[in-house]
Structures are given as C-alpha cells and as structure tokens.
Motif scaffolding. Structure first.
Motif, PDB file in Angstrom:
ATOM      1  N   VAL A 315       1.137  34.088 -23.632  1.00 57.27           N
ATOM      2  CA  VAL A 315       1.866  33.364 -24.688  1.00 57.27           C
ATOM      3  C   VAL A 315       0.873  33.294 -25.826  1.00 57.27           C
ATOM      4  N   THR A 316       1.134  34.035 -26.893  1.00 57.04           N
ATOM      5  CA  THR A 316       0.007  34.223 -27.816  1.00 57.04           C
ATOM      6  C   THR A 316       0.400  34.678 -29.212  1.00 57.04           C
ATOM      7  N   ARG A 317      -0.494  34.396 -30.146  1.00 62.05           N
ATOM      8  CA  ARG A 317      -0.402  35.066 -31.444  1.00 62.05           C
ATOM      9  C   ARG A 317      -0.799  36.506 -31.174  1.00 62.05           C
ATOM     10  N   LYS A 322      -6.838  38.101 -29.963  1.00 63.11           N
ATOM     11  CA  LYS A 322      -6.333  37.727 -28.640  1.00 63.11           C
ATOM     12  C   LYS A 322      -6.392  38.880 -27.644  1.00 63.11           C
ATOM     13  N   LEU A 345       5.142  36.439 -24.571  1.00 68.77           N
ATOM     14  CA  LEU A 345       5.857  35.683 -25.607  1.00 68.77           C
ATOM     15  C   LEU A 345       4.903  35.554 -26.780  1.00 68.77           C
ATOM     16  N   GLY A 346       5.334  36.030 -27.946  1.00 70.36           N
ATOM     17  CA  GLY A 346       4.447  35.901 -29.096  1.00 70.36           C
ATOM     18  C   GLY A 346       4.946  36.679 -30.289  1.00 70.36           C
ATOM     19  N   GLY A 372       8.600  36.270 -30.951  1.00 73.47           N
ATOM     20  CA  GLY A 372       9.000  35.080 -31.696  1.00 73.47           C
ATOM     21  C   GLY A 372       8.245  33.881 -31.173  1.00 73.47           C
ATOM     22  N   TYR A 373       8.619  32.703 -31.685  1.00 67.90           N
ATOM     23  CA  TYR A 373       7.963  31.467 -31.253  1.00 67.90           C
ATOM     24  C   TYR A 373       8.990  30.633 -30.508  1.00 67.90           C
ATOM     25  N   ASN A 374       8.698  30.220 -29.299  1.00 66.54           N
ATOM     26  CA  ASN A 374       9.671  29.472 -28.525  1.00 66.54           C
ATOM     27  C   ASN A 374       8.942  28.534 -27.552  1.00 66.54           C
ATOM     28  N   TYR A 382       4.554  29.286 -18.495  1.00 65.95           N
ATOM     29  CA  TYR A 382       3.385  28.683 -17.836  1.00 65.95           C
ATOM     30  C   TYR A 382       3.736  28.274 -16.406  1.00 65.95           C
ATOM     31  N   MET A 390      -5.729  36.323 -20.849  1.00 67.16           N
ATOM     32  CA  MET A 390      -6.271  35.902 -22.151  1.00 67.16           C
ATOM     33  C   MET A 390      -7.581  36.665 -22.406  1.00 67.16           C
ATOM     34  N   GLY A 398      -9.491  27.655 -27.137  1.00 63.30           N
ATOM     35  CA  GLY A 398      -8.322  28.135 -26.388  1.00 63.30           C
ATOM     36  C   GLY A 398      -7.706  26.999 -25.602  1.00 63.30           C
ATOM     37  N   LEU A 399      -6.414  26.848 -25.743  1.00 60.00           N
ATOM     38  CA  LEU A 399      -5.705  25.810 -24.991  1.00 60.00           C
ATOM     39  C   LEU A 399      -4.874  26.424 -23.876  1.00 60.00           C
ATOM     40  N   SER A 400      -4.349  27.647 -24.145  1.00 62.77           N
ATOM     41  CA  SER A 400      -3.385  28.240 -23.218  1.00 62.77           C
ATOM     42  C   SER A 400      -3.934  28.363 -21.798  1.00 62.77           C
ATOM     43  N   ILE A 403      -3.654  25.072 -20.119  1.00 70.01           N
ATOM     44  CA  ILE A 403      -2.253  24.733 -19.800  1.00 70.01           C
ATOM     45  C   ILE A 403      -1.828  25.523 -18.562  1.00 70.01           C
TER      46      ILE A 403
HETATM   47  P1  ADP Z   1      -4.676  29.661 -30.979  1.00 71.42           P
HETATM   48  O1  ADP Z   1      -4.717  28.224 -31.487  1.00 71.42           O
HETATM   49  O2  ADP Z   1      -5.904  30.466 -31.297  1.00 71.42           O
HETATM   50  O3  ADP Z   1      -3.427  30.395 -31.329  1.00 71.42           O
HETATM   51  P2  ADP Z   1      -4.659  28.419 -28.350  1.00 71.42           P
HETATM   52  O4  ADP Z   1      -4.636  28.955 -26.967  1.00 71.42           O
HETATM   53  O5  ADP Z   1      -5.764  27.457 -28.670  1.00 71.42           O
HETATM   54  O6  ADP Z   1      -4.650  29.630 -29.353  1.00 71.42           O
HETATM   55  O7  ADP Z   1      -3.297  27.636 -28.634  1.00 71.42           O
HETATM   56  C1  ADP Z   1      -2.101  28.310 -28.781  1.00 71.42           C
HETATM   57  C2  ADP Z   1      -0.973  27.349 -28.468  1.00 71.42           C
HETATM   58  O8  ADP Z   1       0.199  27.836 -29.101  1.00 71.42           O
HETATM   59  C3  ADP Z   1      -0.668  27.280 -26.978  1.00 71.42           C
HETATM   60  O9  ADP Z   1      -0.221  25.979 -26.682  1.00 71.42           O
HETATM   61  C4  ADP Z   1       0.447  28.299 -26.814  1.00 71.42           C
HETATM   62  O10 ADP Z   1       1.289  27.975 -25.731  1.00 71.42           O
HETATM   63  C5  ADP Z   1       1.190  28.145 -28.126  1.00 71.42           C
HETATM   64  N1  ADP Z   1       1.868  29.374 -28.550  1.00 71.42           N
HETATM   65  C6  ADP Z   1       1.294  30.496 -29.047  1.00 71.42           C
HETATM   66  N2  ADP Z   1       2.242  31.420 -29.346  1.00 71.42           N
HETATM   67  C7  ADP Z   1       3.422  30.868 -29.008  1.00 71.42           C
HETATM   68  C8  ADP Z   1       4.779  31.329 -29.069  1.00 71.42           C
HETATM   69  N3  ADP Z   1       5.085  32.523 -29.535  1.00 71.42           N
HETATM   70  N4  ADP Z   1       5.750  30.492 -28.642  1.00 71.42           N
HETATM   71  C9  ADP Z   1       5.442  29.266 -28.165  1.00 71.42           C
HETATM   72  N5  ADP Z   1       4.195  28.773 -28.095  1.00 71.42           N
HETATM   73  C10 ADP Z   1       3.189  29.552 -28.504  1.00 71.42           C
END
Ligand code: ADP
Length: 492
Positions: A315-317, A322, A345-346, A372-374, A382, A390, A398-400, A403
């Motif tokens: 789940v990522t940018r 990344k 997802l991203g 997309g973002y969802n 998760y 990752m 990093g938070l993902s 989580i």
């Molecule tokens: P960064 O802040 O560098 O993007 P992090 O891992 O610190 O990476 O935090 C990203 C947060 O954004 C996480 O909570 C992740 O679940 C959320 N996230 C990233 N992309 C998406 C997406 N496309 N849809 C939903 N949540 C997203």
C-alpha cells in the motif's frame, strides 16, 4: 507525569514541564497529505495525556475552514511584512480532541492547496514562518520550546537568532524534526532576500547557502538548538553523502546534537480487534478472523480464492523511493516460478501504474492492482494479506510496516532508515524476529528475501511464531512521545 521527568524538572528547580508549540504545515485530521500530519496530531495528543502543555500552530487551509469554521474562535489579527508585501494574518484558535490548535489565516496563501509547489510554495511558507514569529508574543500561551517540522517551518530558529535580537523569540529553544530530507525548500538568493530580508552574510556556505541556492532546511540545521529525525538509522544515514542530499556536511558538524526518534502508529485506528473497516476481527490469540479477511480480500480483488497461497501486498505511493523499480524488475520472474499472489494499492508515477496494470492483465487471478487512494481498502489489505513488501530506497521512518505487523502481516523490507529500526529479521532457529529484510537496493536480493518468506510459509509452526512476534511488537506513540519529552528536557 513519569517520575523520571518529575525528578529531572526538580533537579532544574522547575515544577512544570516546559510548554511546547509544534509548528507544522499539516496536522491530522484537519489537513493531511502524509505521515507528518499523523505525527503532529498523535504526538500532541500523547503529550496531553502525559500532562505536557503542547499546542499546535498551522495554516488555516481552506479544507479546515470548510469543516471547522463554526468551531474556531477568532483571537486577533495583524499585518505581516513579507518584503514589500503587507499581508493580513488572522490567528484563530480551535480545540480538537483536547489539543489547542492555532490557525494562521490568510485567504491568499492558504486556499485549496496545502502545498503550491515551486517558488510559490517558498513564498507560502515564508509567509507562515514570519506570521508565526510575529504572532508568538501575543498568543495566550507562552511556549519555551518551538518544535519545527521540515523545511516549511525550519527557518524559525534562524530568523529568531538573526532578526529578533532581544525579543522573546530569540530566548526560545528550537528543535527541528526532519521528516524527509529530500525536500529542503530551495530558492534563489534574490527570493530569500525579498521574502524574509535575509542578509547577504547569511547567504554563504557557513549558513543557508547550498549549491548556489538559499536553502531553508540548511538554515534550520545551522540554527536549531537540536536536530531530530524520525528514526535513529535515518539520523545516521543522513550524515552520509548517499542519503544526506547535500546536508551531510552540516549534520556531521553538529553530530552531537542530531538524534532520531521512531514515529508510532495510532493503535486505536489500526487495531485488528476493533477495526470497523475489516470483515472480521481478530487478535494475537485468536486469528481465525484473519483467514476470513484473506478470503474476502481475494474475492473483492478478483484473486483466486486459495487460502494455501500467500498474498504479498503493498500500500504505497508509487515512486522510486518506495522501491517500485525493484518490483518491476523481478515480478515476472517471481510470478513465473513461485506459487504466490501479489496485490498493490497505490498511485504515483505513470510508468509504475502502467506496469502494474499490465501485470494484472498478464497474471489474471494472481496479481491485482488498485490504482488510487482508498483508506478502507488499505485496512482490508493490511488485515487480509500474509506478507507486506516495503523495499524502499530510503525510508525516514515508514508507518506501513508497523501497521502491517499489528495486523499479523509479515513485513519484507530493505534495511534502511525506520525499516531497519522497526523490523527485526526472523531467526528460525531462535524463533526471534518480526519479518524479513535485505541490505542492498538490489532486485535479486529482494527476490531472495521473498523466497525466504515463501520457505517460511511452508512451515506452519514457524509462521505462527513469526505472526505472533509481529503482533506483539509495540509501536504505540506513547514511546515516541516519551523520547521527545526527553529531547525537550535536554534542551533546557
Ligand atoms: P509515506 O508517508 O512515505 O508515504 P508511510 O509508510 O510513512 O509512507 O505512510 C504511508 C501511509 O499512507 C500508510 O498509512 C499507508 O497505509 C497510507 N497509504 C499510502 N498509499 C495509500 C493508498 N493508495 N490508499 C490508502 N492509503 C495509502
């Protein structure tokens, strides 16, 4: 308040913890584009629970006005001199979850976009910086410590020490947290002079010049009393030329004042035991619900409904940071040889989005991509996946990955920054560890780590131990808040 803090304060002849003002461009849930917003809001809430008077000051973005205008109280207004520009600045006050947030109002600078991009963004946040500095003596609050976050607020200590001689701003202590050193707030000397009246003598390599530009982050690094980043490993990494983005020199020069504190996650929002967004709930001792989540996820995303095949998820940018280029490099090989599913997802760079769309087409029922973002789907991923990938090129915190672990999904990470500090490599002989990792930014090394995970997947006992370890790890914000409190105290 913890005895340790009480004793320290007593030794300094103080009865109260110093008040703290967190200055930030964003704060959740008011305005959020990334992790910074979560950090500022969770940190201020944790401080409150610890009995520390910590408040937030941020721009009054339109998205906040639209939702909270009825609840914000107008305090006062004044005019900010930004070079030749004379700009209105209103100060509004909002109570949110017990935390006081001061909002700097200006319709021109804080409209629909939190970040304008380009030189406009420099002007936007030069205005914010100047407005906060000028508002400080008139707030109904007397902070002793200003906590600046990223380049948008990094110039406060430099302005305090060079432009407010004898003022209360000069007497305050400043800590700068670097959330991502890749963004530094660079502009021409002319613009820095024009906006903030920076004198020529400060536009030198000793102060805020870097590669021929004025650099807000560098100004902050030179003048802040303490510099902090969001993980101890990232603190060490940014002192090297590979990660330092040109700031490694000043960071090395101040190495004794640089520290790293890992962020935490909101354990209430990300809780498999109570999460309303997932189809079945579970916890460390009762994991049947996770299997239900996996089946529902496979169904929803059009993957083959096979409990015996592991789902690897992201789940990522979708940027190079990344590690998407590593994924693009080995996905075909992995899908060709291994019995596994992959889900992403991203959104982000077009080349990666297209790669994932094509992979989904090629491996129907085994690979899927939601571009997309969802937020809801993120929770479901998760909860329902088995492994979380990752492979970041760099990762301040990093938070993902944290989580994922909370939901019993095993992280596979590159050993960099916060990933290195939060994921302990699994040792199948001792049964210790929470995930898999690899050292070099290399697609084949990542492939090997994925294969180790696949081997572990075949052994149910090992998997059980691993999942149990991952779910036990504590990534609450309380620990980070205590570390920050220690940092503030050592600045007194
Ligand atoms: P960064 O802040 O560098 O993007 P992090 O891992 O610190 O990476 O935090 C990203 C947060 O954004 C996480 O909570 C992740 O679940 C959320 N996230 C990233 N992309 C998406 C997406 N496309 N849809 C939903 N949540 C997203």
């Amino acid at each position: 308040m913890k005895k340790e803090f009480r004793d320290f304060l007593k030794s300094k002849g103080r009865s109260r913890f110093p008040a703290v003002l967190l200055a930030s461009a964003e704060c959740a849930p008011l305005a959020k584009t990334g992790g910074l917003a979560d950090v500022v809001s969770t940190l201020s809430k944790s401080f409150r629970a610890m009995g520390i008077d910590a408040r937030v000051i941020m721009p009054y973005h339109r998205c906040i006005k639209n939702k909270y205008a009825g609840r914000a109280e107008h305090m006062f207004y004044f005019y900010v001199q930004l070079g030749w520009r004379r700009e209105y600045a209103g100060i509004e006050k909002l109570e949110l979850d017990g935390v006081t947030v001061y909002l700097v109002d200006n319709e021109h600078y804080f409209g629909d976009r939190i970040y304008w991009g380009g030189e406009g963004e420099i002007e936007q946040y030069a205005f914010f910086t100047r407005a906060v500095m000028d508002a400080l003596p008139n707030l109904d609050f007397a902070p002793e410590i200003i906590h600046c976050n990223d380049w948008h607020t990094a110039m406060m200590p430099m302005l305090a020490k060079t432009q407010y001689p004898g003022g209360m701003q000069e007497r305050l202590r400043y800590v700068l947290t670097i959330h991502n050193i890749a963004f530094q707030g660079k502009c021409s000397f002319a613009l820095a002079k024009d906006l903030l009246g920076i004198e020529d003598r400060y536009l030198t390599s000793e102060f805020m010049e870097l590669n021929g530009c004025a650099n807000f982050m560098k100004g902050g690094c030179v003048f802040a009393d303490r510099i902090n980043t969001v993980s101890p490993s990232y603190a060490r990494e940014i002192m090297t030329d590979y990660y330092g983005e040109g700031l490694e020199g000043i960071l090395n020069a101040r190495a004794g004042e640089v520290s790293g504190i890992v962020n935490g996650i909101d354990k209430d929002v990300f809780n498999p035991h109570s999460d309303p967004l997932i189809p079945a709930r579970f916890d460390r001792g009762h994991r049947k619900g996770k299997a239900v989540c996996k089946a529902a996820l496979q169904e929803q995303m059009g993957l083959e409904r096979r409990p015996d095949v592991p789902i690897f998820a992201m789940v990522t940018r979708m940027t190079e940071q990344k590690g998407l280029d590593l994924v693009a490099c080995v996905l075909d090989e992995l899908m060709g040889r291994e019995d596994m599913q992959f889900m992403l997802l991203g959104s982000g760079e077009e080349r990666f989005e297209n790669f994932m769309r094509a992979a989904e087409y090629r491996y129907k029922g085994r690979v899927c991509a939601y571009i997309g973002y969802n937020e809801e789907l993120a929770h479901k991923i998760y909860a329902g996946s088995d492994f979380y990938l990752m492979p970041s090129r760099f990762e301040p915190c990093g938070l993902s990955q944290m989580i994922a672990m909370r939901y019993g999904t095993i992280p596979i990470v590159r050993e960099t920054g916060g990933l290195r500090d939060t994921v302990m490599p699994f040792n199948q002989f001792t049964g210790e560890g929470t995930g898999f990792s690899f050292a070099n930014y290399d697609a084949w090394e990542m492939g090997d780590a994925i294969r180790s995970a696949l081997a572990c997947w075949q052994n149910k006992d090992l998997m059980d131990t691993l999942i149990s370890n991952a779910m036990k790890a504590d990534f609450g914000f309380e620990l980070s808040a205590e570390e920050y409190a220690r940092l503030y105290l050592c600045m007194l």
